[in-house]
Design an enzyme around this catalytic site. Structure first.
Site, PDB file in Angstrom:
ATOM      1  N   SER A 200       0.840  -1.190   0.000  1.00  0.00           N
ATOM      2  CA  SER A 200       0.000   0.000   0.000  1.00  0.00           C
ATOM      3  C   SER A 200       0.877   1.242   0.000  1.00  0.00           C
ATOM      4  CB  SER A 200      -0.897   0.008   1.236  1.00  0.00           C
ATOM      5  OG  SER A 200      -0.109   0.305   2.372  1.00  0.00           O
ATOM      6  N   LYS A 201       0.235   2.378  -0.037  1.00  0.00           N
ATOM      7  CA  LYS A 201       0.954   3.663  -0.113  1.00  0.00           C
ATOM      8  C   LYS A 201       2.002   3.809   0.984  1.00  0.00           C
ATOM      9  CE  LYS A 201      -1.736   6.809  -2.838  1.00  0.00           C
ATOM     10  NZ  LYS A 201      -3.155   6.425  -2.844  1.00  0.00           N
ATOM     11  N   ARG A 202       1.727   3.212   2.131  1.00  0.00           N
ATOM     12  CA  ARG A 202       2.676   3.251   3.242  1.00  0.00           C
ATOM     13  C   ARG A 202       4.060   2.760   2.820  1.00  0.00           C
ATOM     14  NH1 ARG A 202       2.380  -0.388   6.943  1.00  0.00           N
ATOM     15  NH2 ARG A 202       0.830  -1.604   5.839  1.00  0.00           N
ATOM     16  N   HIS A 203       4.067   1.832   1.866  1.00  0.00           N
ATOM     17  CA  HIS A 203       5.333   1.223   1.468  1.00  0.00           C
ATOM     18  C   HIS A 203       6.085   2.032   0.416  1.00  0.00           C
ATOM     19  CE1 HIS A 203       2.994  -2.397   2.874  1.00  0.00           C
ATOM     20  NE2 HIS A 203       4.061  -2.428   3.635  1.00  0.00           N
ATOM     21  N   GLY A 204       5.539   3.185   0.057  1.00  0.00           N
ATOM     22  CA  GLY A 204       6.212   3.986  -0.970  1.00  0.00           C
ATOM     23  C   GLY A 204       5.485   3.856  -2.288  1.00  0.00           C
TER      24      GLY A 204
END
Ligand code: GLU
Length: 432
Positions: A200-204
């Site tokens: 997800s976006k959290r991972h970049g």
């Protein structure tokens, strides 16, 4: 006839996971001589945007994915979904609840199908509640429009993410109610981030567009994506979409989740950069150089191409390029930490001044002649060549690492090299 589809919702940019779904459906179609279609799932009129659709189509093409027929837009088919839902109401298989239409799920049944990736899967209808077909605002529910359209488009096989696995029994019930034969289903394990949770976006970076911007080549990204879900065997890793098409086998797709590994993707990208044609890379590098603020007015493609050949094996993404090659495009390049001290050293200045005088006579200014002069001069002065190379490298490039110094000097050209050496010899490096 194999007919598969990719069904994006244009509510955001193309996600890496969706891109992988598209790649596999495309591989499937091309491998088995079928057709690859697009369906635009734009039923959410508020969140769907034309710019997202444009970007998704552009990113698909960029990855090397083409489609065979005009895309089907769900937003143009609301009347059809409502008519189909009415048919089910008339047949007693669905009922109205206010403006909405719901499907009546018959209890006590087992729904079974053989997943192309996971094998046999069974569901109890006791665990499935009645399903919305048409929402009270008149728009269709995903599961219903999906089935109506997959039927309409003659879809034979569906490959999609595991996040849809619980939708499949509901869709099978709809096929049955509409008197259609369900396609074959295969659910691909989701892509995980490095920490093991869903990517997800959290991972970049999670959109294709971000990778494009970061300087990844489409061939590398496509290659990496299809390895997240399929092993070509024989430890083969680097293969183009065209090569993959020849040997793709849906039965060899992995049922276990794969981690998205940016290091690995970067490694793939570096491999593709090594092999790519200069004519493909030069325009792309030009864009990255301009974005990095370089003035290319006096650098033609041939020059960028020569710089590329010096750095090709050193860059992992096209984005790495500008920072490494600054000295080829401007005299006021940054000097790395510790570099000033090297250039301010009186002994080094003297060496550089002496060398500048001798380099003047070299014509043509080729790397072999330059190297020969360095070695001779070092021998004459009883020093190691490195004692000359380090300060000169710093003087012409501002860095202690990079491509081979003599090759760099050849590409920079005599005039530029001498200008920079004299600047240091005269102690004017700080004013550069
Ligand atoms: N629009 C859906 C998605 O992007 C399509 C799912 C499907 O392939 O049926 O997840």
């Amino acid at each position: 006839m194999v007919r598969v589809r990719f069904a994006p919702s244009p509510t955001g940019f193309l996600h890496i996971g969706s891109a992988r779904t598209a790649v596999f459906n495309w591989l499937f179609a091309r491998r088995y001589g079928g057709r690859f279609l697009l369906r635009i799932e734009d039923t959410d009129q508020k969140r769907s945007e034309a710019r997202y659709l444009e970007e998704i189509l552009k990113d698909l093409r960029w990855l090397g994915i083409d489609w065979d027929e005009e895309p089907v837009f769900q937003s143009r088919r609301f009347d059809i979904y409502r008519a189909k839902a009415e048919d089910l109401v008339a047949a007693g298989k669905a009922y109205r609840e206010g403006e909405a239409v719901l499907f009546r799920v018959e209890k006590g049944r087992t729904i079974e199908y053989k997943d192309m990736i996971h094998g046999p899967i069974a569901w109890q209808t006791d665990d499935i509640k009645d399903q919305v077909l048409i929402k009270s605002d008149g728009s269709p529910a995903y599961n219903f429009s999906c089935v109506v359209d997959d039927g309409f488009m003659g879809i034979s096989h569906i490959l999609r993410g595991d996040d849809h696995i619980s939708n499949t029994p509901k869709q099978i019930l709809f096929y049955e109610a509409l008197g259609l034969r369900p396609p074959e289903f295969g659910h691909m394990p989701l892509i995980l981030g490095p920490d093991g949770s869903k990517l997800s976006k959290r991972h970049g970076g999670v959109s294709v567009e971000e990778y494009k911007r970061e300087g990844f080549l489409p061939q590398a990204l496509a290659n990496y994506l299809f390895l997240l879900g399929w092993s070509p065997g024989e430890e083969r890793e680097i293969l183009s979409l065209e090569e993959a098409v020849k040997i793709f086998d849906v039965a060899a797709m992995n049922a276990v989740q794969a981690k998205f590994d940016i290091q690995k993707l970067s490694w793939f990208n570096a491999e593709y950069i090594k092999k790519a044609g200069a004519d493909e890379l030069i325009p792309l590098l030009g864009i990255h150089l301009l974005e990095a603020g370089f003035d290319l007015a006096s650098s033609d493609d041939a020059y960028i191409g020569r710089v590329l050949e010096l750095y090709r094996v050193r860059i992992k993404t096209l984005r790495d390029f500008p920072a490494m090659v600054e000295c080829f495009f401007r005299d006021d390049f940054a000097v790395e930490e510790g570099g000033r001290a090297l250039l301010d050293d009186p002994g080094n200045r003297e060496l550089i001044a002496d060398l500048a005088v001798r380099l003047e006579s070299i014509d043509p200014f080729g790397h072999e002649a330059v190297e020969k002069l360095f070695r001779e001069r070092a021998a004459e002065r009883g020093i190691k060549p490195a004692q000359l190379i380090h300060p000169v490298r710093m003087a012409v490039s501002g860095r202690s690492k990079g491509a081979g110094l003599f090759e760099m000097m050849e590409v920079l050209g005599k005039e530029t090299v001498l200008r920079r050496l004299r600047r240091v010899a005269h102690g004017s490096a700080d004013k550069a």
